[in-house]
Design an enzyme around this catalytic site. Structure first.
Site, PDB file in Angstrom:
ATOM      1  N   CYS A  28     -11.685   2.569  23.564  1.00 40.86           N
ATOM      2  CA  CYS A  28     -12.956   2.362  24.465  1.00 40.86           C
ATOM      3  C   CYS A  28     -14.114   2.385  23.594  1.00 40.86           C
ATOM      4  CB  CYS A  28     -12.598   2.542  25.642  1.00 40.86           C
ATOM      5  SG  CYS A  28     -13.923   2.919  26.536  1.00 40.86           S
TER       6      CYS A  28
ATOM      7  N   SER B  85       0.928  -1.368  -0.143  1.00 37.88           N
ATOM      8  CA  SER B  85       0.042   0.298  -0.011  1.00 37.88           C
ATOM      9  C   SER B  85       0.774   0.958   0.304  1.00 37.88           C
ATOM     10  CB  SER B  85      -0.932   0.024   1.582  1.00 37.88           C
ATOM     11  OG  SER B  85      -1.775   1.259   1.115  1.00 37.88           O
TER      12      SER B  85
HETATM   13  C1  LIG Z   1      -1.227  -5.402   8.194  1.00 35.76           C
HETATM   14  C2  LIG Z   1      -1.798  -4.137   6.409  1.00 35.76           C
HETATM   15  N1  LIG Z   1      -2.611  -4.674   5.852  1.00 35.76           N
HETATM   16  C3  LIG Z   1      -3.586  -3.563   5.518  1.00 35.76           C
HETATM   17  C4  LIG Z   1      -3.160  -2.355   5.245  1.00 35.76           C
HETATM   18  C5  LIG Z   1      -4.491  -1.540   4.680  1.00 35.76           C
HETATM   19  O1  LIG Z   1      -4.245  -0.371   3.927  1.00 35.76           O
HETATM   20  P1  LIG Z   1      -4.357   0.553   3.199  1.00 35.76           P
HETATM   21  O2  LIG Z   1      -4.746   1.672   4.152  1.00 35.76           O
HETATM   22  O3  LIG Z   1      -3.742   0.805   2.169  1.00 35.76           O
HETATM   23  O4  LIG Z   1      -6.477  -0.150   3.520  1.00 35.76           O
HETATM   24  C6  LIG Z   1      -3.286  -2.356   6.398  1.00 35.76           C
HETATM   25  C7  LIG Z   1      -2.476  -0.513   6.783  1.00 35.76           C
HETATM   26  O5  LIG Z   1      -3.678   0.192   7.861  1.00 35.76           O
HETATM   27  C8  LIG Z   1      -2.238  -2.585   6.930  1.00 35.76           C
HETATM   28  O6  LIG Z   1      -1.235  -2.129   8.809  1.00 35.76           O
END
Ligand SMILES: Cc1ncc(COP(=O)(O)O)c(C=O)c1O
Lengths: 164, 383
Positions: free
Chosen positions: B323, B197
């Site tokens: 929370c 990403s």
């Molecule tokens: C391990 C992991 N996978 C997927 C994502 C999701 O990516 P995106 O924010 O581009 O949808 C994140 C981000 O929050 C992440 O830390």
């Protein structure tokens, strides 16, 4: 009592001014200034030695997210001193602080009818999803009053038992 | 402001923004169209694909651009499961995945798939042996993340992919938190599908990529036009994709020196906190971790309360738990590692990045020390 301004001047972000106009900006605005103040500078924090406390309550469960301990000292049916300690989120700490502030100086009769809504109103509102955290303070207060009354009743029974 | 939440997102870097700018107004064409401005856009799209591919040791045809890391995870998991139609009914994943994987598997379970969610040890690691033992004749996919977003703990991906290969099972890894922090090469990892990403590596939000190894069967999730070879329909977000490629290239170029620099800052933070504050626990610290992440539990205080104190001092960090609505839900990652509700609730994640200096870390250490002292003074629970 400590009526210090909230510690927000610690916020050295130059974009401070436009924060007022940006409602969804994280925890600080998520909680209003008064809530933040009661969180940063909670009133009546501490413990009371057993021989000074007229009533005591323990509510919540740290393994479920929050806990509060509360002590009251009663003289002539009035709460003359109140102390608390609590483990929990900012909402829990601020509402605990406000609950003790409202109760201090009240007669037992007045204090017994305080509600969660009174606490929330006195704080100028708290976020909807934090309302469950605000139950702690009033809960503890009612339990501490009950504890005091129970102790008094038992003392009274002992005294009347002695007479017979 | 001291920003220590780079695992949540990162600022777009100046060179990324510069690379993106021409594609909003000048070369705004639709990459699928015929005329010149469109050809510029198409050329930029394909150049970006090549750059991103090179960063992870893949071929350009193996890269599909998507709208986010979340979408890439969805495409990988749903796409593979759908391509198997009725045949396969079993997916293996872990109990510490990001919601993008976790909730997608939950959804497939609702649709009749069997999901195995492997446990982790106290350091937050999945055992390749557990993966091997969980495979059934009906297993169609294994999805285990490369590095965890809360603890930074790196999974033994090479060992798991060896198991998957041996049994001929498609293996997906969510490398969103690993990419740009440690070397991520698809052949070394031995994976068939890999998610990255842009916004975690100083690129724009809302663009991701899925690596799909040549020969891997995958069905589209978003249908429509023939974009991305029919695997992901929707007019390509050229400025974002160009920005992503630039960001990826810079991150990989500087990875060596930057990871050493950031690791030093993280170690300084952890050593000082351990020294100056009693009853702290650094989660997963004995496992290999990405260099920027630190998850620390401060006994007897609530994470959100710590965060608000730090926020008021201009320091941004995060908690795994929130929370809200009823009782606070502690992080599923920390719970899976065996932390009690209270230990998980008292955890803070610091994730460092490019702009952080030694001075930032020193100021943070002091702010954390004061915060914990103050909150422990209020706490009804003994530290
Ligand atoms: C391990 C992991 N996978 C997927 C994502 C999701 O990516 P995106 O924010 O581009 O949808 C994140 C981000 O929050 C992440 O830390």
């Amino acid at each position: 009592m400590n009526e210090k301004k909230p510690d927000t001047e610690l916020y050295d972000d130059p974009s401070d001014e436009d924060q007022e106009t940006q409602p969804a900006q994280g925890p600080v605005l998520f909680y209003n200034d008064l809530v933040v103040d009661h969180f940063m500078n909670p009133r009546n924090v501490g413990e009371m030695p057993a021989d000074e406390a007229s009533g005591y309550a323990l509510v919540g469960d740290p393994s479920c997210g929050d806990e509060m301990k509360l002590w009251i000292r009663v003289a002539s049916d009035r709460i003359v001193d109140i102390r608390f300690k609590s483990f929990g989120c900012p909402g829990a700490i601020a509402t605990s602080s406000m609950a003790t502030t409202l109760a201090l100086g009240k007669t037992l009769e007045e204090a017994a009818v305080l509600t969660d809504d009174d606490v929330i109103e006195a704080l100028g509102g708290i976020p909807e999803d934090k309302k469950h955290c605000s139950l702690l303070g009033i809960n503890a207060l009612q339990k501490a009053i009950n504890d005091y009354q129970l102790k008094k009743m038992m003392q009274h029974t002992e005294e009347t038992d002695d007479l017979s | 402001m001291i920003y220590l939440d780079h695992n949540a997102t990162t600022p777009v870097s100046p060179e990324v923004l510069r690379a993106m700018m021409p594609f909003f107004q000048d070369s705004f064409g639709n990459a699928s169209s015929f005329y010149r401005p469109a050809r510029t856009a198409r050329a930029a799209l394909e150049a970006s694909r090549e750059k991103v591919a090179r960063c992870i040791g893949a071929a350009p045809q193996e890269i599909v651009f998507t709208g986010s890391g979340t979408e890439s995870d969805n495409l990988a998991i749903r796409g593979v499961c759908r391509s198997f139609k009725g045949e396969g009914r079993h997916v293996i994943t872990s109990s510490i995945e990001h919601h993008a994987v976790m909730k997608t598997c939950d959804d497939l379970e609702q649709q009749g798939f069997t999901i195995t969610r492997l446990p982790v040890d106290s350091l937050g690691r999945v055992s390749p042996d557990d993966v091997r033992k969980s495979i059934t004749p009906r297993t169609v996919l294994i999805s285990i993340m490369t590095a965890n977003n809360e603890t930074g703990v790196i999974q033994p991906i090479e060992a798991i992919s060896a198991v998957a290969r041996e049994r001929g099972i498609v293996f997906h890894t969510d490398a969103v938190q690993a990419f740009g922090k440690i070397p991520v090469k698809v052949d070394e990892l031995g994976v068939d599908l890999l998610t990255i990403s842009a916004h975690k590596v100083y690129g724009p939000k809302g663009v991701g990529a899925l690596y799909i190894r040549k020969g891997t069967t995958i069905a589209p999730v978003i249908t429509g036009g023939k974009h991305e070879r029919g695997i992901r329909a929707g007019t390509e977000n050229i400025p974002a994709i160009v920005g992503f490629a630039q960001a990826a290239e810079t991150a990989v170029q500087h990875l060596g020196e930057e990871s050493v620099r950031v690791a030093k800052l993280r170690d300084l933070l952890e050593t000082a906190i351990r020294e100056k504050i009693e009853n702290v626990q650094i989660n997963g610290s004995d496992a290999p971790r990405v260099p920027n992440t630190s998850s620390i539990s401060f006994a007897s205080v609530d994470g959100e309360s710590i965060l608000l104190h730090l926020d008021l001092r201009g320091i941004c960090a995060s908690t795994g738990s929130a929370c809200a609505t009823g009782s606070p839900q502690p992080s599923h990652v920390l719970s899976a590692m065996g932390l009690s509700h209270m230990q998980a609730q008292s955890a803070i994640r610091f994730s460092l990045g490019r702009e952080n200096s030694r001075e930032d870390v020193e100021r943070t250490i002091e702010a954390v020390r004061e915060t914990i002292e103050k909150l422990r003074g209020i706490s009804s629970v003994q530290a």
